[in-house]
Design a protein around this motif. Structure first.
Motif, PDB file in Angstrom:
ATOM      1  N   ARG A  14       0.720  -0.208 -14.195  1.00  0.00           N
ATOM      2  CA  ARG A  14      -0.202   1.103 -13.823  1.00  0.00           C
ATOM      3  C   ARG A  14      -1.596   0.600 -13.464  1.00  0.00           C
ATOM      4  O   ARG A  14      -1.913  -0.623 -13.963  1.00  0.00           O
ATOM      5  CB  ARG A  14       0.163   2.005 -15.020  1.00  0.00           C
ATOM      6  N   PRO A  21      -2.232  -1.563  -7.511  1.00  0.00           N
ATOM      7  CA  PRO A  21      -1.072  -1.338  -6.335  1.00  0.00           C
ATOM      8  C   PRO A  21      -0.225  -2.492  -6.308  1.00  0.00           C
ATOM      9  O   PRO A  21      -0.471  -3.428  -6.666  1.00  0.00           O
ATOM     10  CB  PRO A  21      -2.149  -1.172  -5.181  1.00  0.00           C
ATOM     11  N   GLN A  22       1.140  -2.244  -6.003  1.00  0.00           N
ATOM     12  CA  GLN A  22       2.034  -3.063  -5.677  1.00  0.00           C
ATOM     13  C   GLN A  22       1.935  -3.716  -4.352  1.00  0.00           C
ATOM     14  O   GLN A  22       2.290  -5.001  -3.961  1.00  0.00           O
ATOM     15  CB  GLN A  22       3.476  -2.506  -5.868  1.00  0.00           C
ATOM     16  N   GLU A  60      -3.121  -3.344  -0.550  1.00  0.00           N
ATOM     17  CA  GLU A  60      -3.868  -2.383  -1.455  1.00  0.00           C
ATOM     18  C   GLU A  60      -4.162  -3.150  -2.685  1.00  0.00           C
ATOM     19  O   GLU A  60      -5.307  -2.890  -3.471  1.00  0.00           O
ATOM     20  CB  GLU A  60      -2.896  -1.377  -1.789  1.00  0.00           C
ATOM     21  N   LYS A  61      -3.437  -4.156  -3.092  1.00  0.00           N
ATOM     22  CA  LYS A  61      -3.746  -4.914  -4.574  1.00  0.00           C
ATOM     23  C   LYS A  61      -4.990  -5.593  -4.346  1.00  0.00           C
ATOM     24  O   LYS A  61      -5.995  -5.644  -5.149  1.00  0.00           O
ATOM     25  CB  LYS A  61      -2.700  -5.746  -4.964  1.00  0.00           C
ATOM     26  N   GLU A 101      -6.603   5.499  -4.752  1.00  0.00           N
ATOM     27  CA  GLU A 101      -6.206   5.836  -6.021  1.00  0.00           C
ATOM     28  C   GLU A 101      -7.100   5.242  -7.129  1.00  0.00           C
ATOM     29  O   GLU A 101      -7.692   4.167  -6.836  1.00  0.00           O
ATOM     30  CB  GLU A 101      -4.630   5.147  -6.175  1.00  0.00           C
ATOM     31  N   SER A 147      -7.860   3.007 -10.072  1.00  0.00           N
ATOM     32  CA  SER A 147      -7.476   1.620 -10.564  1.00  0.00           C
ATOM     33  C   SER A 147      -8.008   1.071 -11.706  1.00  0.00           C
ATOM     34  O   SER A 147      -9.408   1.429 -12.151  1.00  0.00           O
ATOM     35  CB  SER A 147      -7.219   0.851  -9.195  1.00  0.00           C
TER      36      SER A 147
END
Length: 230
Positions: free
Chosen positions: A84, A87-88, A92-93, A157, A159
């Motif tokens: 969680r 991001p994967q 994005e990560k 999102e 994070s």
């Protein structure tokens, strides 16, 4: 159950918030940094830099216990463990990770110095106050510009980047900040602060913390005690 050795500071609250957001069972073990608990041998065994927070997870990645120090590393570990708030996707990560590093290398150290020289330093040094207050305002400006075009620091999102930054901005007044200058950041700050997990996280150990008023506490936190070999 994860053991969290911590105190009610921004770096401690990062981890408290992450655990609350993820719903991971944990036990908060207070490390009273004003009394010198951070120099006890049992704490140094898991946090050799004598800083909170640190964690012990009895169910580590290979089924064996693991201990970790450094709040950024702990956030990354918990993100990996739970899947969680990181991001994967590769692009994005790294969008998120750059803002996490921004907090670790900039927001935390610089706002900490602003806080120190404006509030805690025994001598008021105008140069230091101006230097770190200006740097605090610069960093707030960087985040305000980012949030003019992005809902969250790491992208669309919520994070670990947002989790890492938020606790440091709760002391905005002591850092010499006026929210009127940073409307986009203020909107983000208000939104994050309303999350139930965030509200729970910032209350962890908050009743234990007391204002730093005595010379002994200052010596432990900022003086020669820091430089002894424990």
């Amino acid at each position: 159950m994860i053991e969290v050795y911590s105190w009610a500071t921004p770096n401690g609250h990062k981890v408290h918030i992450m655990l609350e957001e993820c719903g991971v069972p944990y036990r908060a073990i207070p490390v009273d940094i004003g009394s010198g608990d951070q120099f006890k041998h049992e704490f140094l065994a898991i946090s050799p830099n004598n800083k909170i927070p640190a964690i012990v997870d009895p169910d580590g990645p290979d089924g064996r216990p693991i201990s970790l120090f450094e709040s950024g590393a702990i956030l990354l570990y918990l993100a990996g463990k739970t899947g969680r708030f990181l991001p994967q996707g590769t692009r994005e990560k790294y969008e998120v990770l750059q803002w996490l590093m921004f907090q670790m290398g900039g927001v935390g150290p610089m706002l900490g110095q602003a806080h120190h020289f404006r509030i805690y330093a025994p001598q008021k040094i105008d140069y230091a106050i101006e230097r770190y207050t200006n740097e605090a305002r610069r960093l707030y400006g960087v985040m305000d510009k980012r949030l003019a075009n992005s809902r969250y620091l790491g992208g669309s999102e919520y994070s670990i980047a947002d989790i890492a930054v938020y606790p440091w901005l709760r002391s905005w007044k002591n850092q010499g900040i006026s929210w009127n200058d940073f409307p986009h950041l203020k909107g983000w700050f208000d939104e994050i602060g309303k999350r139930p997990a965030v509200m729970r996280g910032v209350e962890v150990l908050a009743d234990r913390r007391k204002p730093i008023t005595g010379d002994k506490e200052r010596e432990i936190l900022f003086g020669s005690e820091q430089y002894k070999r424990h």
